[in-house]
Design a protein around this motif. Structure first.
Motif, mmCIF file in Angstrom:
data_model
loop_
_atom_site.group_PDB
_atom_site.id
_atom_site.type_symbol
_atom_site.label_atom_id
_atom_site.label_comp_id
_atom_site.label_asym_id
_atom_site.label_seq_id
_atom_site.Cartn_x
_atom_site.Cartn_y
_atom_site.Cartn_z
ATOM 1 N N ARG A 1 -15.478 -0.765 1.793
ATOM 2 C CA ARG A 1 -16.539 -0.180 1.321
ATOM 3 C C ARG A 1 -16.650 -0.157 -0.323
ATOM 4 N NH1 ARG A 1 -17.890 5.318 4.654
ATOM 5 N NH2 ARG A 1 -17.272 4.493 6.867
ATOM 6 N N GLY A 2 -15.424 -0.702 -0.892
ATOM 7 C CA GLY A 2 -15.411 -0.850 -2.247
ATOM 8 C C GLY A 2 -14.628 0.327 -2.869
ATOM 9 N N PHE A 3 -13.849 1.251 -2.061
ATOM 10 C CA PHE A 3 -13.311 2.075 -2.980
ATOM 11 C C PHE A 3 -11.923 1.786 -3.252
ATOM 12 C CE2 PHE A 3 -16.254 4.664 -0.191
ATOM 13 C CZ PHE A 3 -16.630 5.619 -1.127
ATOM 14 N N PRO A 4 -11.343 2.134 -4.358
ATOM 15 C CA PRO A 4 -9.970 1.650 -4.603
ATOM 16 C C PRO A 4 -9.015 2.242 -3.650
ATOM 17 C CG PRO A 4 -11.095 2.538 -6.642
ATOM 18 C CD PRO A 4 -11.928 2.988 -5.481
ATOM 19 N N GLU A 5 -7.850 1.700 -3.722
ATOM 20 C CA GLU A 5 -7.003 2.196 -2.674
ATOM 21 C C GLU A 5 -6.578 3.549 -2.635
ATOM 22 O OE1 GLU A 5 -2.211 1.042 -1.354
ATOM 23 O OE2 GLU A 5 -3.408 -0.396 -2.581
ATOM 24 N N VAL A 6 -6.160 4.188 -3.859
ATOM 25 C CA VAL A 6 -5.655 5.461 -4.048
ATOM 26 C C VAL A 6 -6.758 6.236 -3.791
ATOM 27 C CG1 VAL A 6 -4.828 7.248 -5.598
ATOM 28 C CG2 VAL A 6 -4.122 4.894 -5.798
ATOM 29 N N GLU A 7 -8.171 6.160 -3.984
ATOM 30 C CA GLU A 7 -9.238 6.899 -3.803
ATOM 31 C C GLU A 7 -9.527 6.688 -2.300
ATOM 32 O OE1 GLU A 7 -13.911 7.632 -4.966
ATOM 33 O OE2 GLU A 7 -12.501 6.287 -6.046
ATOM 34 N N ALA A 8 -9.391 5.600 -1.826
ATOM 35 C CA ALA A 8 -9.501 5.286 -0.060
ATOM 36 C C ALA A 8 -8.427 6.249 0.534
ATOM 37 C CB ALA A 8 -9.504 3.778 0.255
ATOM 38 N N ASN A 9 -7.132 6.234 0.138
ATOM 39 C CA ASN A 9 -6.327 7.268 0.816
ATOM 40 C C ASN A 9 -6.623 8.629 0.754
ATOM 41 O OD1 ASN A 9 -4.933 4.615 1.610
ATOM 42 N ND2 ASN A 9 -3.446 5.020 -0.053
ATOM 43 N N ASP A 10 -7.096 9.037 -0.340
ATOM 44 C CA ASP A 10 -7.607 10.500 -0.303
ATOM 45 C C ASP A 10 -8.696 10.871 0.551
ATOM 46 O OD1 ASP A 10 -5.650 10.900 -2.292
ATOM 47 O OD2 ASP A 10 -6.790 10.605 -4.093
ATOM 48 N N LYS A 11 -9.834 9.734 0.413
ATOM 49 C CA LYS A 11 -10.896 10.251 1.162
ATOM 50 C C LYS A 11 -10.575 10.310 3.018
ATOM 51 C CE LYS A 11 -15.034 8.521 0.166
ATOM 52 N NZ LYS A 11 -15.541 9.960 -0.241
ATOM 53 N N MET B 1 0.754 -1.336 0.053
ATOM 54 C CA MET B 1 0.079 0.034 -0.195
ATOM 55 C C MET B 1 0.889 1.343 0.040
ATOM 56 S SD MET B 1 -2.657 1.205 2.728
ATOM 57 C CE MET B 1 -3.877 -0.133 2.369
ATOM 58 N N SER B 2 0.555 2.048 -0.773
ATOM 59 C CA SER B 2 1.374 3.329 -0.902
ATOM 60 C C SER B 2 1.025 4.392 -0.032
ATOM 61 C CB SER B 2 1.307 3.955 -2.676
ATOM 62 O OG SER B 2 1.898 5.135 -2.527
ATOM 63 N N HIS B 3 1.682 4.876 0.596
ATOM 64 C CA HIS B 3 1.292 6.001 1.612
ATOM 65 C C HIS B 3 2.119 7.464 1.249
ATOM 66 C CE1 HIS B 3 -0.636 3.232 3.945
ATOM 67 N NE2 HIS B 3 0.439 2.279 3.991
ATOM 68 N N SER B 4 2.538 7.710 0.177
ATOM 69 C CA SER B 4 3.122 8.858 -0.142
ATOM 70 C C SER B 4 2.232 10.178 -0.035
ATOM 71 C CB SER B 4 3.455 8.866 -1.737
ATOM 72 O OG SER B 4 2.352 8.847 -2.653
ATOM 73 N N HIS B 5 0.896 10.129 -0.224
ATOM 74 C CA HIS B 5 0.030 11.019 0.225
ATOM 75 C C HIS B 5 -0.316 11.214 1.890
ATOM 76 C CE1 HIS B 5 -1.612 11.894 -3.806
ATOM 77 N NE2 HIS B 5 -1.617 10.516 -4.168
ATOM 78 N N PHE B 6 -0.139 10.027 2.481
ATOM 79 C CA PHE B 6 -0.111 10.405 3.904
ATOM 80 C C PHE B 6 1.227 11.154 4.395
ATOM 81 C CE2 PHE B 6 -2.846 6.001 4.802
ATOM 82 C CZ PHE B 6 -3.819 6.817 4.022
ATOM 83 N N GLU B 7 2.247 10.755 3.899
ATOM 84 C CA GLU B 7 3.507 11.435 4.485
ATOM 85 C C GLU B 7 3.282 12.848 4.088
ATOM 86 O OE1 GLU B 7 5.696 9.602 6.255
ATOM 87 O OE2 GLU B 7 4.750 7.734 5.570
ATOM 88 N N GLU B 8 3.098 13.057 3.069
ATOM 89 C CA GLU B 8 2.933 14.640 2.595
ATOM 90 C C GLU B 8 1.959 15.327 3.616
ATOM 91 O OE1 GLU B 8 1.486 17.481 -1.095
ATOM 92 O OE2 GLU B 8 1.742 15.407 -1.444
ATOM 93 N N TYR B 9 0.831 14.573 3.745
ATOM 94 C CA TYR B 9 -0.145 15.124 4.674
ATOM 95 C C TYR B 9 0.513 15.387 6.045
ATOM 96 C CZ TYR B 9 -4.490 15.729 7.394
ATOM 97 O OH TYR B 9 -5.448 16.103 8.116
ATOM 98 N N LEU B 10 1.077 14.398 6.503
ATOM 99 C CA LEU B 10 1.430 14.263 7.747
ATOM 100 C C LEU B 10 2.689 15.321 7.958
ATOM 101 C CD1 LEU B 10 1.783 10.619 8.856
ATOM 102 C CD2 LEU B 10 0.303 12.249 9.519
#
Length: 439
Positions: free
Chosen positions: A44-54, A1-10
Protein backbone atom coordinates in the motif's frame (compact mmCIF):
# COMPACT_ATOMS: atom_id res chain seq x y z
CA UNK A 1 13.96 -7.13 6.12
CA UNK A 2 14.59 -6.39 9.80
CA UNK A 3 12.35 -8.23 12.23
CA UNK A 4 13.78 -7.05 15.56
CA UNK A 5 10.40 -5.48 16.44
CA UNK A 6 8.73 -8.75 15.57
CA UNK A 7 11.04 -10.75 17.83
CA UNK A 8 10.43 -8.40 20.74
CA UNK A 9 6.67 -8.60 20.21
CA UNK A 10 6.71 -12.40 19.94
CA UNK A 11 8.78 -12.68 23.12
CA UNK A 12 6.15 -10.70 25.03
CA UNK A 13 3.35 -12.84 23.60
CA UNK A 14 4.96 -16.21 24.28
CA UNK A 15 6.01 -15.22 27.81
CA UNK A 16 2.35 -15.68 28.74
CA UNK A 17 2.18 -19.18 27.23
CA UNK A 18 3.11 -21.95 29.67
CA UNK A 19 3.40 -24.85 27.23
CA UNK A 20 6.83 -25.04 25.60
CA UNK A 21 5.44 -26.91 22.59
CA UNK A 22 2.71 -24.29 22.18
CA UNK A 23 5.28 -21.47 22.42
CA UNK A 24 7.28 -22.94 19.54
CA UNK A 25 4.19 -23.36 17.38
CA UNK A 26 2.78 -19.91 18.24
CA UNK A 27 6.10 -18.22 17.46
CA UNK A 28 6.20 -19.72 13.96
CA UNK A 29 2.53 -19.01 13.35
CA UNK A 30 2.59 -15.38 14.50
CA UNK A 31 5.86 -14.68 12.70
CA UNK A 32 4.23 -15.86 9.47
CA UNK A 33 1.16 -13.65 10.00
CA UNK A 34 3.27 -10.62 10.93
CA UNK A 35 5.26 -10.99 7.71
CA UNK A 36 2.05 -11.26 5.72
CA UNK A 37 0.61 -8.12 7.32
CA UNK A 38 3.87 -6.21 6.85
CA UNK A 39 4.05 -7.10 3.17
CA UNK A 40 0.41 -6.10 2.76
CA UNK A 41 1.11 -2.65 4.21
CA UNK A 42 4.24 -2.25 2.11
CA UNK A 43 2.20 -2.93 -1.03
CA UNK A 44 0.00 0.00 0.00
CA UNK A 45 3.06 2.26 -0.02
CA UNK A 46 4.18 2.23 3.63
CA UNK A 47 7.94 2.07 4.34
CA UNK A 48 9.24 -1.20 5.73
CA UNK A 49 9.76 -0.02 9.33
CA UNK A 50 6.35 1.65 9.48
CA UNK A 51 4.74 -1.41 7.86
CA UNK A 52 6.26 -3.62 10.56
CA UNK A 53 4.94 -1.35 13.30
CA UNK A 54 1.45 -1.30 11.79
CA UNK A 55 1.52 -5.11 11.50
CA UNK A 56 2.30 -5.35 15.23
CA UNK A 57 -0.50 -2.88 16.04
CA UNK A 58 -2.87 -4.98 13.93
CA UNK A 59 -2.07 -8.07 16.01
CA UNK A 60 -3.06 -6.30 19.25
CA UNK A 61 -1.72 -6.08 22.78
CA UNK A 62 0.94 -8.81 23.30
CA UNK A 63 -0.01 -9.57 26.90
CA UNK A 64 -3.71 -9.97 26.14
CA UNK A 65 -2.96 -12.01 23.02
CA UNK A 66 -0.54 -14.23 24.95
CA UNK A 67 -3.08 -14.91 27.70
CA UNK A 68 -5.76 -15.81 25.16
CA UNK A 69 -3.37 -18.14 23.31
CA UNK A 70 -2.34 -19.75 26.60
CA UNK A 71 -5.96 -20.59 27.38
CA UNK A 72 -6.52 -21.84 23.85
CA UNK A 73 -3.43 -24.04 23.73
CA UNK A 74 -3.37 -25.28 27.29
CA UNK A 75 -2.51 -29.02 27.33
CA UNK A 76 -5.63 -31.18 27.74
CA UNK A 77 -6.25 -34.25 29.83
CA UNK A 78 -8.95 -36.83 29.16
CA UNK A 79 -10.13 -37.13 32.74
CA UNK A 80 -13.03 -39.42 31.80
CA UNK A 81 -10.58 -41.97 30.38
CA UNK A 82 -8.34 -41.61 33.43
CA UNK A 83 -11.31 -42.06 35.78
CA UNK A 84 -12.48 -45.25 34.03
CA UNK A 85 -8.93 -46.60 34.12
CA UNK A 86 -8.66 -45.98 37.88
CA UNK A 87 -11.92 -47.85 38.53
CA UNK A 88 -10.88 -50.81 36.37
CA UNK A 89 -7.43 -50.90 37.97
CA UNK A 90 -9.01 -51.02 41.44
CA UNK A 91 -11.18 -53.95 40.34
CA UNK A 92 -8.06 -55.88 39.28
CA UNK A 93 -7.44 -56.74 42.95
CA UNK A 94 -10.69 -58.69 43.23
CA UNK A 95 -9.47 -61.85 41.43
CA UNK A 96 -6.50 -61.92 43.81
CA UNK A 97 -8.61 -62.00 46.95
CA UNK A 98 -10.07 -65.42 46.34
CA UNK A 99 -9.01 -66.49 42.88
CA UNK A 100 -5.59 -67.99 43.54
CA UNK A 101 -6.59 -71.61 44.05
CA UNK A 102 -4.11 -73.03 41.57
CA UNK A 103 -0.97 -71.19 42.78
CA UNK A 104 -1.34 -70.95 46.56
CA UNK A 105 2.34 -71.55 47.19
CA UNK A 106 2.45 -67.91 48.32
CA UNK A 107 0.01 -65.99 50.54
CA UNK A 108 -2.60 -63.81 48.88
CA UNK A 109 -0.90 -60.72 50.32
CA UNK A 110 2.16 -61.54 48.19
CA UNK A 111 0.17 -61.22 44.96
CA UNK A 112 -1.68 -58.13 46.17
CA UNK A 113 1.66 -56.44 46.89
CA UNK A 114 2.99 -57.45 43.49
CA UNK A 115 -0.12 -56.12 41.76
CA UNK A 116 0.26 -52.85 43.69
CA UNK A 117 3.88 -52.64 42.53
CA UNK A 118 2.98 -53.26 38.89
CA UNK A 119 0.14 -50.74 39.00
CA UNK A 120 2.49 -48.13 40.49
CA UNK A 121 5.00 -48.84 37.74
CA UNK A 122 2.23 -48.66 35.13
CA UNK A 123 1.23 -45.26 36.50
CA UNK A 124 4.79 -44.01 36.08
CA UNK A 125 4.83 -45.31 32.50
CA UNK A 126 1.60 -43.47 31.72
CA UNK A 127 2.83 -40.21 33.25
CA UNK A 128 6.17 -40.43 31.45
CA UNK A 129 4.50 -40.96 28.07
CA UNK A 130 1.96 -38.18 28.68
CA UNK A 131 4.80 -35.72 29.22
CA UNK A 132 6.81 -37.11 26.30
CA UNK A 133 6.18 -35.63 22.83
CA UNK A 134 5.02 -38.68 20.89
CA UNK A 135 5.97 -37.11 17.53
CA UNK A 136 9.64 -37.83 18.20
CA UNK A 137 8.97 -41.57 17.94
CA UNK A 138 8.32 -41.50 14.20
CA UNK A 139 12.00 -41.00 13.34
CA UNK A 140 13.27 -44.25 14.85
CA UNK A 141 11.12 -46.97 13.31
CA UNK A 142 14.11 -48.91 11.94
CA UNK A 143 15.62 -49.20 15.42
CA UNK A 144 12.30 -50.21 16.98
CA UNK A 145 11.81 -52.91 14.36
CA UNK A 146 15.34 -54.32 14.50
CA UNK A 147 15.45 -54.37 18.31
CA UNK A 148 12.10 -56.19 18.37
CA UNK A 149 13.36 -58.81 15.91
CA UNK A 150 16.62 -59.21 17.84
CA UNK A 151 14.78 -59.77 21.14
CA UNK A 152 12.55 -62.45 19.61
CA UNK A 153 15.54 -64.26 18.09
CA UNK A 154 17.39 -64.07 21.40
CA UNK A 155 14.29 -65.39 23.20
CA UNK A 156 14.01 -68.32 20.80
CA UNK A 157 17.60 -69.45 21.39
CA UNK A 158 18.02 -68.63 25.10
CA UNK A 159 14.50 -68.54 26.56
CA UNK A 160 12.93 -71.31 28.56
CA UNK A 161 9.56 -72.99 28.11
CA UNK A 162 6.51 -72.36 30.25
CA UNK A 163 3.00 -73.54 29.33
CA UNK A 164 4.27 -75.09 26.08
CA UNK A 165 5.72 -71.80 24.85
CA UNK A 166 9.12 -70.12 25.04
CA UNK A 167 8.17 -67.13 27.11
CA UNK A 168 10.88 -66.17 29.58
CA UNK A 169 14.50 -65.08 29.43
CA UNK A 170 16.90 -64.47 32.27
CA UNK A 171 18.11 -60.92 32.73
CA UNK A 172 20.87 -60.93 35.38
CA UNK A 173 19.08 -62.44 38.40
CA UNK A 174 15.57 -61.76 37.07
CA UNK A 175 13.32 -63.65 34.70
CA UNK A 176 11.24 -61.54 32.32
CA UNK A 177 8.77 -62.13 29.52
CA UNK A 178 10.04 -59.91 26.67
CA UNK A 179 7.23 -60.64 24.22
CA UNK A 180 4.91 -57.71 25.16
CA UNK A 181 7.90 -55.37 24.79
CA UNK A 182 8.55 -56.64 21.27
CA UNK A 183 4.91 -56.12 20.33
CA UNK A 184 5.12 -52.53 21.58
CA UNK A 185 8.31 -51.94 19.57
CA UNK A 186 6.72 -53.35 16.41
CA UNK A 187 3.64 -51.22 17.04
CA UNK A 188 5.79 -48.07 17.19
CA UNK A 189 7.73 -49.10 14.09
CA UNK A 190 4.61 -49.76 12.02
CA UNK A 191 2.92 -46.56 13.18
CA UNK A 192 5.83 -44.67 11.65
CA UNK A 193 5.90 -46.85 8.52
CA UNK A 194 2.17 -46.38 8.02
CA UNK A 195 2.51 -42.63 8.44
CA UNK A 196 4.90 -42.70 5.46
CA UNK A 197 2.85 -45.13 3.39
CA UNK A 198 2.99 -42.97 0.26
CA UNK A 199 6.66 -43.88 -0.06
CA UNK A 200 5.65 -47.47 -0.82
CA UNK A 201 4.32 -46.59 -4.26
CA UNK A 202 5.87 -49.42 -6.29
CA UNK A 203 5.23 -53.15 -6.34
CA UNK A 204 8.77 -53.83 -5.15
CA UNK A 205 8.41 -51.57 -2.12
CA UNK A 206 5.02 -53.07 -1.31
CA UNK A 207 6.49 -56.57 -1.54
CA UNK A 208 9.23 -55.43 0.85
CA UNK A 209 6.53 -54.13 3.18
CA UNK A 210 4.87 -57.55 3.11
CA UNK A 211 8.18 -59.20 4.05
CA UNK A 212 8.61 -56.79 6.97
CA UNK A 213 5.04 -57.62 8.01
CA UNK A 214 5.60 -61.39 8.07
CA UNK A 215 9.00 -61.59 9.78
CA UNK A 216 7.68 -60.84 13.31
CA UNK A 217 4.68 -63.13 12.74
CA UNK A 218 6.92 -66.06 11.84
CA UNK A 219 9.12 -65.34 14.85
CA UNK A 220 6.08 -65.27 17.16
CA UNK A 221 4.84 -68.55 15.71
CA UNK A 222 8.19 -70.27 16.32
CA UNK A 223 7.93 -69.58 20.07
CA UNK A 224 4.92 -70.32 19.56
CA UNK A 225 2.64 -67.42 20.43
CA UNK A 226 -0.58 -67.03 18.48
CA UNK A 227 -2.09 -64.17 20.46
CA UNK A 228 0.70 -61.67 19.89
CA UNK A 229 0.89 -62.54 16.20
CA UNK A 230 -2.87 -61.87 15.85
CA UNK A 231 -2.61 -58.60 17.79
CA UNK A 232 0.36 -57.53 15.72
CA UNK A 233 -1.33 -58.25 12.39
CA UNK A 234 -4.71 -56.69 13.21
CA UNK A 235 -3.21 -53.51 14.69
CA UNK A 236 -1.19 -52.93 11.51
CA UNK A 237 -4.25 -53.44 9.30
CA UNK A 238 -6.17 -50.85 11.31
CA UNK A 239 -3.29 -48.37 11.22
CA UNK A 240 -3.10 -48.68 7.45
CA UNK A 241 -6.87 -48.19 7.19
CA UNK A 242 -6.68 -44.96 9.22
CA UNK A 243 -3.59 -43.59 7.48
CA UNK A 244 -3.86 -40.48 5.35
CA UNK A 245 -1.96 -41.80 2.35
CA UNK A 246 -3.01 -41.92 -1.28
CA UNK A 247 -6.14 -44.04 -1.65
CA UNK A 248 -4.71 -46.41 -4.26
CA UNK A 249 -1.65 -47.16 -2.10
CA UNK A 250 -3.68 -47.57 1.09
CA UNK A 251 -6.13 -49.93 -0.64
CA UNK A 252 -3.39 -52.05 -2.22
CA UNK A 253 -1.22 -52.30 0.91
CA UNK A 254 -4.22 -52.73 3.18
CA UNK A 255 -5.58 -55.54 1.03
CA UNK A 256 -2.26 -57.40 1.11
CA UNK A 257 -1.96 -57.12 4.88
CA UNK A 258 -5.62 -57.91 5.50
CA UNK A 259 -5.46 -61.10 3.43
CA UNK A 260 -2.30 -62.06 5.31
CA UNK A 261 -4.13 -61.51 8.59
CA UNK A 262 -7.03 -63.67 7.44
CA UNK A 263 -4.60 -66.47 6.60
CA UNK A 264 -2.95 -66.09 10.01
CA UNK A 265 -6.21 -66.12 12.00
CA UNK A 266 -7.64 -69.02 9.99
CA UNK A 267 -4.48 -71.04 10.58
CA UNK A 268 -4.64 -70.23 14.28
CA UNK A 269 -8.25 -71.37 14.56
CA UNK A 270 -7.49 -74.59 12.73
CA UNK A 271 -4.82 -75.47 15.30
CA UNK A 272 -7.59 -75.68 17.87
CA UNK A 273 -9.62 -78.15 15.84
CA UNK A 274 -9.73 -81.57 17.50
CA UNK A 275 -9.49 -84.99 15.94
CA UNK A 276 -13.26 -85.34 15.49
CA UNK A 277 -13.25 -82.41 13.07
CA UNK A 278 -15.25 -80.17 15.42
CA UNK A 279 -14.07 -77.14 17.35
CA UNK A 280 -14.22 -77.76 21.12
CA UNK A 281 -15.86 -74.39 21.81
CA UNK A 282 -18.68 -75.27 19.39
CA UNK A 283 -19.28 -78.79 20.68
CA UNK A 284 -17.79 -79.06 24.18
CA UNK A 285 -20.03 -82.03 25.01
CA UNK A 286 -18.41 -84.04 22.18
CA UNK A 287 -14.87 -83.27 23.29
CA UNK A 288 -13.31 -85.17 26.18
CA UNK A 289 -10.00 -83.28 26.01
CA UNK A 290 -8.92 -80.61 28.47
CA UNK A 291 -10.16 -77.85 26.13
CA UNK A 292 -13.65 -79.30 25.91
CA UNK A 293 -13.72 -79.85 29.66
CA UNK A 294 -12.94 -76.17 30.31
CA UNK A 295 -15.89 -75.07 28.20
CA UNK A 296 -18.12 -77.36 30.23
CA UNK A 297 -16.80 -75.84 33.47
CA UNK A 298 -17.39 -72.32 32.13
CA UNK A 299 -20.96 -73.23 31.19
CA UNK A 300 -21.65 -74.48 34.71
CA UNK A 301 -20.02 -71.41 36.30
CA UNK A 302 -22.08 -68.93 34.29
CA UNK A 303 -25.31 -70.88 34.76
CA UNK A 304 -24.83 -70.92 38.57
CA UNK A 305 -23.62 -67.31 38.93
CA UNK A 306 -27.00 -65.61 39.34
CA UNK A 307 -27.44 -61.86 39.34
CA UNK A 308 -25.59 -61.30 42.62
CA UNK A 309 -23.06 -64.14 42.67
CA UNK A 310 -21.98 -66.70 45.24
CA UNK A 311 -19.45 -64.69 47.24
CA UNK A 312 -15.78 -65.48 47.71
CA UNK A 313 -16.31 -68.82 49.45
CA UNK A 314 -14.36 -71.63 47.80
CA UNK A 315 -16.40 -74.41 46.26
CA UNK A 316 -15.55 -77.28 43.97
CA UNK A 317 -17.01 -75.60 40.89
CA UNK A 318 -14.90 -72.44 40.94
CA UNK A 319 -11.81 -74.26 42.23
CA UNK A 320 -11.89 -76.45 39.11
CA UNK A 321 -11.35 -73.37 36.90
CA UNK A 322 -7.64 -72.86 36.11
CA UNK A 323 -6.13 -69.38 35.87
CA UNK A 324 -9.01 -67.69 37.64
CA UNK A 325 -6.82 -64.67 38.42
CA UNK A 326 -5.39 -64.35 34.88
CA UNK A 327 -7.10 -65.39 31.64
CA UNK A 328 -10.16 -66.72 33.49
CA UNK A 329 -10.63 -63.67 35.72
CA UNK A 330 -13.96 -62.71 34.13
CA UNK A 331 -15.86 -65.96 34.87
CA UNK A 332 -14.42 -65.96 38.39
CA UNK A 333 -15.70 -62.42 38.99
CA UNK A 334 -19.12 -63.22 37.50
CA UNK A 335 -19.46 -66.36 39.62
CA UNK A 336 -18.34 -64.54 42.79
CA UNK A 337 -20.17 -61.23 42.36
CA UNK A 338 -22.92 -62.05 39.88
CA UNK A 339 -23.97 -61.15 36.38
CA UNK A 340 -24.86 -57.61 37.45
CA UNK A 341 -21.23 -57.02 38.35
CA UNK A 342 -20.14 -58.74 35.13
CA UNK A 343 -22.30 -56.43 33.03
CA UNK A 344 -20.94 -53.37 34.84
CA UNK A 345 -17.38 -54.58 34.28
CA UNK A 346 -18.06 -55.12 30.57
CA UNK A 347 -19.56 -51.64 30.28
CA UNK A 348 -16.52 -50.08 31.97
CA UNK A 349 -14.09 -51.88 29.68
CA UNK A 350 -16.10 -51.03 26.57
CA UNK A 351 -16.36 -47.40 27.68
CA UNK A 352 -12.58 -47.26 28.11
CA UNK A 353 -12.02 -48.72 24.65
CA UNK A 354 -14.70 -46.54 23.04
CA UNK A 355 -13.13 -43.45 24.57
CA UNK A 356 -9.74 -44.31 23.09
CA UNK A 357 -11.32 -44.95 19.69
CA UNK A 358 -13.21 -41.67 19.81
CA UNK A 359 -10.03 -39.74 20.56
CA UNK A 360 -8.22 -41.48 17.72
CA UNK A 361 -10.90 -40.79 15.12
CA UNK A 362 -11.08 -37.12 16.12
CA UNK A 363 -7.30 -36.62 16.03
CA UNK A 364 -6.31 -34.57 12.98
CA UNK A 365 -2.55 -35.07 13.10
CA UNK A 366 -1.67 -38.15 11.04
CA UNK A 367 0.89 -39.87 13.26
CA UNK A 368 -1.17 -39.31 16.42
CA UNK A 369 -4.29 -40.68 14.70
CA UNK A 370 -2.41 -43.81 13.63
CA UNK A 371 -0.95 -44.32 17.11
CA UNK A 372 -4.31 -44.08 18.88
CA UNK A 373 -6.28 -46.24 16.45
CA UNK A 374 -3.55 -48.89 16.37
CA UNK A 375 -3.32 -48.78 20.16
CA UNK A 376 -7.10 -48.99 20.47
CA UNK A 377 -6.97 -52.18 18.40
CA UNK A 378 -4.37 -53.64 20.77
CA UNK A 379 -6.80 -53.05 23.64
CA UNK A 380 -10.01 -53.99 21.82
CA UNK A 381 -9.00 -57.39 20.44
CA UNK A 382 -7.89 -58.94 23.79
CA UNK A 383 -10.90 -57.50 25.60
CA UNK A 384 -13.49 -58.77 23.15
CA UNK A 385 -11.74 -62.09 22.56
CA UNK A 386 -11.39 -62.77 26.28
CA UNK A 387 -15.04 -62.03 26.93
CA UNK A 388 -16.23 -64.03 23.92
CA UNK A 389 -14.03 -67.04 24.64
CA UNK A 390 -15.34 -67.12 28.20
CA UNK A 391 -18.85 -67.33 26.74
CA UNK A 392 -17.80 -70.17 24.42
CA UNK A 393 -18.15 -68.15 21.21
CA UNK A 394 -14.49 -68.25 20.15
CA UNK A 395 -11.64 -70.65 21.04
CA UNK A 396 -9.77 -70.24 24.31
CA UNK A 397 -6.28 -68.90 23.63
CA UNK A 398 -3.97 -66.77 25.71
CA UNK A 399 -5.80 -63.43 25.68
CA UNK A 400 -5.84 -61.78 29.09
CA UNK A 401 -8.38 -59.12 30.06
CA UNK A 402 -6.63 -55.70 29.93
CA UNK A 403 -6.09 -54.09 33.35
CA UNK A 404 -8.04 -56.89 35.08
CA UNK A 405 -6.01 -60.06 34.60
CA UNK A 406 -3.01 -60.47 36.90
CA UNK A 407 0.41 -60.05 35.25
CA UNK A 408 2.94 -57.24 35.13
CA UNK A 409 4.21 -57.49 31.55
CA UNK A 410 0.88 -57.04 29.80
CA UNK A 411 -0.18 -54.45 32.36
CA UNK A 412 2.84 -52.31 31.46
CA UNK A 413 2.16 -52.89 27.77
CA UNK A 414 -1.45 -51.72 28.09
CA UNK A 415 -0.36 -48.79 30.25
CA UNK A 416 2.11 -47.71 27.55
CA UNK A 417 -0.66 -47.83 24.94
CA UNK A 418 -2.90 -45.63 27.10
CA UNK A 419 0.02 -43.32 27.90
CA UNK A 420 0.60 -42.70 24.20
CA UNK A 421 -3.13 -42.15 23.64
CA UNK A 422 -3.20 -39.56 26.43
CA UNK A 423 -0.03 -37.96 25.06
CA UNK A 424 -1.73 -37.44 21.70
CA UNK A 425 -4.89 -36.15 23.39
CA UNK A 426 -2.85 -33.73 25.52
CA UNK A 427 -1.41 -32.05 22.44
CA UNK A 428 -4.42 -32.20 20.15
CA UNK A 429 -5.28 -28.50 20.42
CA UNK A 430 -1.67 -27.43 19.89
CA UNK A 431 -1.09 -29.66 16.89
CA UNK A 432 -4.56 -29.15 15.39
CA UNK A 433 -3.76 -25.48 14.77
CA UNK A 434 -0.53 -26.37 13.04
CA UNK A 435 -2.21 -29.01 10.89
CA UNK A 436 -5.05 -26.74 9.83
CA UNK A 437 -2.72 -23.84 9.04
CA UNK A 438 -0.40 -26.05 7.01
CA UNK A 439 -3.35 -27.61 5.22
Amino acid sequence: MSHSHFEEYLTKVTSKVKSKEAREMITKELHYHLNELSQSFQKRGFPEVEANDKAIQEMGDPSALGENLNRLHKPKMDWLLVGILCIVAALSFLPLIGGLYDILREPVSYFVKRQSFWLSLALLVIIALIVFDYRRLQHYWVYFYLVGVAILIYTYFTGYVQNDSITWIRFFTFSIDPRPLTLFLFFLAWASITNQINRFNTLFKQALLLVLFWIPILLYLTLPNYTLSILYALSICVMVAFSQGLKRIVVRVGSLLFLSSVVLITTTLLTFQNSTGAFPFLHPDLDSTREGHIYQILGNIFSHAGWFGNGLDHDSLIVSLPGNHTDMAFPYLVYSFGWLFGVILCVLLLMLIARVWKNGIKTKESFGRILITGGATLLTVPTLWNLLMMLGIVPIIEFSLPFISYGGNMLLFNAAILGLALSVYRRKEIIATTVSSNG
